[in-house]
Design a protein around this motif. Sequence first.
Motif: not given
Length: 221
Positions: A21-41
């Motif tokens: 984020r300090r480098e100007g990117m918009a960043v989301d975080v997921a702490y497990d594979g299932d929530s990461g998959h949901e966000k990526a969808l």
Amino acid sequence: MRVLVVEDERALADAVARGLRREGMAVDVAYDGDSGHEKALITRYDVVVLDRDLPGMSGDKLCAEIVAAGATTRVLMLTASGTLADKVDGLSRGADDYLAKPFDFPELVARCRALGRRATPAVPPLLVAGDVALDPARRTVHRGDRPVELTRKEFGVLEVLLAAGGAVVSSEELLERVWDENADPFTTTVRVTVMTLRKKLGDPGVIETVVGAGYRVPAAG
């Protein structure tokens, strides 16, 4: 650039997210594979920084799902498994890049930016429209010979508009590309950011408003 960090070590995931984020990117975080998959969808990410060893859906499986979806999202595997065999295996599963822990943060940033440029169509390393030039790697903007100091969000909005090559970009897309998942979709933050960006860029105006559609920076010629 919109980035998803999928990492079960919360302290590391949060530290990576803060740094990006300090480098100007918009960043989301997921702490497990299932929530990461949901966000990526539901969100179109430029880059997913993905740990292989995750609870729930494994990093390998999530990588395969992202690749199978046919999106332009690039996957950077970030893992403690750093042997040559592990790297070959990770890349063979569809990852675009592979970085072993521990890592140097500037290298992570550089790799994320390089992967982000490999979207379709490819984004050039220097974005130019008229006398406005934006360098994503150096985080600089010039209008002619004059440097323009921008906030991270102002820089992100200008970067998206210039990368569009003269096409109209809606407020909704700017909100998705520049802000993270915590942004209020009903806020006026995009309009206010565009207004301050216009003031900093000065006259003659660079950003056009297309009523009912969004904003654009006309391409040269």
